[in-house]
Design an enzyme around this catalytic site. Sequence first.
Site, short mmCIF file in Angstrom:
data_model
loop_
_atom_site.label_atom_id
_atom_site.label_comp_id
_atom_site.label_asym_id
_atom_site.label_seq_id
_atom_site.Cartn_x
_atom_site.Cartn_y
_atom_site.Cartn_z
CG HIS A 1 -1.72 -1.24 0.97
ND1 HIS A 1 -2.87 -1.65 0.39
CD2 HIS A 1 -1.22 -2.56 2.17
CE1 HIS A 1 -3.68 -2.39 1.12
NE2 HIS A 1 -2.03 -3.40 2.04
CB SER B 1 -0.55 0.29 -4.60
OG SER B 1 -1.05 -0.08 -3.40
CB SER C 1 -4.54 0.69 0.12
OG SER C 1 -3.58 0.23 -1.69
CG ASP D 1 0.27 -6.26 1.92
OD1 ASP D 1 0.28 -5.40 3.10
OD2 ASP D 1 -0.72 -7.05 2.07
CD GLU E 1 3.11 -5.57 6.40
OE1 GLU E 1 4.74 -5.76 6.49
OE2 GLU E 1 2.64 -4.74 7.85
CG ASN F 1 0.66 -12.09 9.17
OD1 ASN F 1 0.53 -10.74 9.52
ND2 ASN F 1 0.30 -12.87 9.26
CE LYS G 1 2.06 -7.24 9.45
NZ LYS G 1 0.47 -8.01 8.70
CG ASP H 1 -0.68 -4.64 11.04
OD1 ASP H 1 -1.16 -5.52 10.52
OD2 ASP H 1 -0.52 -3.69 11.00
CG ASN H 2 -3.74 -8.70 14.29
OD1 ASN H 2 -3.22 -8.67 13.05
ND2 ASN H 2 -3.51 -10.21 14.45
CB CYS I 1 -7.96 -3.04 15.35
SG CYS I 1 -7.41 -3.84 13.84
CG HIS J 1 -11.53 -12.59 5.69
ND1 HIS J 1 -10.23 -11.79 5.79
CD2 HIS J 1 -11.96 -13.32 5.23
CE1 HIS J 1 -9.93 -13.36 5.02
NE2 HIS J 1 -11.20 -13.64 4.40
CG HIS K 1 -3.42 -0.48 11.59
ND1 HIS K 1 -4.38 -0.33 12.14
CD2 HIS K 1 -2.55 -1.68 11.11
CE1 HIS K 1 -4.53 -2.16 12.08
NE2 HIS K 1 -3.82 -2.65 11.51
CB SER L 1 4.53 -3.23 10.78
OG SER L 1 3.03 -3.55 11.34
CD GLN M 1 7.88 -6.15 5.12
OE1 GLN M 1 8.96 -6.84 4.26
NE2 GLN M 1 6.34 -7.03 4.79
#
Length: 479
Positions: free
Chosen positions: A52, A75, A80, A140, A202, A227, A232, A236-237, A241, A347, A400, A408, A412
């Site tokens: 992205h 991207s 995105s 990604d 990713e 991931n 990461k 992220d999660n 969020c 999802h 995010h 993250s 990478q």
Amino acid sequence: RQDFKVADLSLAEFGRKEITLAEHEMPGLMSIRKEYAEAQPLAGARVTGSLHMTVQTAVLIETLVALGAEVRWASCNIFSTQDHAAAAIAVGPNGTPDNPQGVPVFAWKGETLDEYWWCTEQALTWPNSPTGGPNMILDDGGDATLLVHKGVEYEKDGKVPSPDTAENDEHRVILELLNRTISDGSQKWTQLASEIRGVTEETTTGVHRLYEMQRDGVLLFPAINVNDAVTKSKFDNKYGCRHSLVDGINRATDVLIGGKTAVVCGYGDVGKGCAESLRGQGARVIVTEIDPICALQAAMDGYQVTTLDEVVDKADIFVTTTGNKDIIMAADMAKMKHQAIVGNIGHFDNEIDMAGLAQIPGIVKDEVKPQVHTWTFPDGKKIIVLSEGRLLNLGNATGHPSFVMSNSFADQTLAQIELFTKPDEYPTGVYVLPKHLDEKVARLHLDSLGVKLTQLRPEQASYIGVEVDGPFKSDHYRY
Ligand SMILES: NC(=O)c1ccc[n+]([C@@H]2O[C@H](COP(=O)([O-])OP(=O)(O)OC[C@H]3O[C@@H](n4cnc5c(N)ncnc54)[C@H](O)[C@@H]3O)[C@@H](O)[C@H]2O)c1
Ligand SMILES: O=C(Nc1ccc2nc(N3CCOCC3)sc2c1)c1ccc(CN2C(=O)C=NC2=O)cc1
């Protein structure tokens, strides 16, 4: 001929301002630039990126360049790209819109499928490279890796399946592209793949594809599964969020969350972050779960845990976080209170039954503003659906925050250095980031938060069976 394609170069100044602000919020990447500036570990690296094209990704790109890499970027999603970030990357820190001196980038918001795959091919095609291609991929979702692998496979077969055999539009576009590039017998893709030392991936989707290629014995080069690095996915999660759920709901509705009843479907990493952020706004949070362990965790954390049926006509806000499908169905939405808010942060777009909702006789969909719709039932009751059931933190907010992406993208960058500088240690296969590097990424973020780490003493280290400077946990430790 310009070696980039973006929406509008005049946005570069705005992009540069936001990149400068983001750098301050990405201490992991900025520390890596300092630490490796002299060593230039990526000198000689030709990195093709498919990720992205956002402000945060721009900081990643310029970190790779600061470590010596040459970079070409596209991207990995047709919507995105943040056009001002892409413009700033094309112009570069020392260029101007009239004299761009940045990184070749091929990305703009709202690409067609043909344009998307053309951009991916441009990012993979290196004009001055002996192989015509990169020697590293940063992926990604796996589209860049897929294009290379399909190209090599069809060159081996000596032919490309006819686009008429395509399963869907995207597959047809890929077959047409490969037909075009293989017909001249140049063995373009086999040449291009020959020097690729590896790919760093990713997300879950891309990692799944890599494990499948490894299982099928067709993986052409080693891969690091970024991931599953703790710094990461947990960030992220859970923390990403936790920040961006409320950001999205507020930007979309400006509803007061305090005092309201909110239902969070799923209590995994994402659900935990979402429940915490809604509780932080003063909502009474109810959790739904299928897994007794996660359900027990939610109860221990003080949440009511019940079924959607029990509360669907009482709650004000509904958020799906399961990674599963068919969580909130049309029949559920028909029972909801007037102006209940429904959104998904889990999802893609199948947690909420949008197709079923649209088929209710007499239902009326109305756009309040982009990515915010009301759906009015025949009895006049209406609900508010965010991002049409797709990820609301991306459709109604900006994804995010930079600090989360700093973790993250530091993963990478270290993964790129690993594969590029230690080819002998990574025979073809799929690897996770070594834990000491995962811990290093966390360490790089502590100073900026004023964290003072306790130093383990040698006798303590031997007592718990670890080295003084880590790794501090076993590979299967669940943080
Ligand atoms: N929007 C974002 O920015 C973002 C960021 C990270 C992850 N995700 C996505 O969010 C999803 C969840 O990620 P995660 O890390 O929390 O996964 P997870 O597996 O840790 O959590 C999902 C939870 O949902 C539960 N669940 C499954 N089906 C259910 C059902 N029918 N009813 C109630 N609960 C159910 C599972 O038991 C599990 O506990 C994934 O699809 C992931 O890709 C989105
Ligand atoms: O997917 C991302 N973004 C996105 C943005 C808008 C958008 N609009 C869409 N549509 C659908 C059809 O109708 C029209 C509107 S889909 C869509 C997707 C995305 C994911 C991760 C990161 C990672 N990330 C951050 O989270 C912050 N910086 C990052 O790099 C970014 C974007």
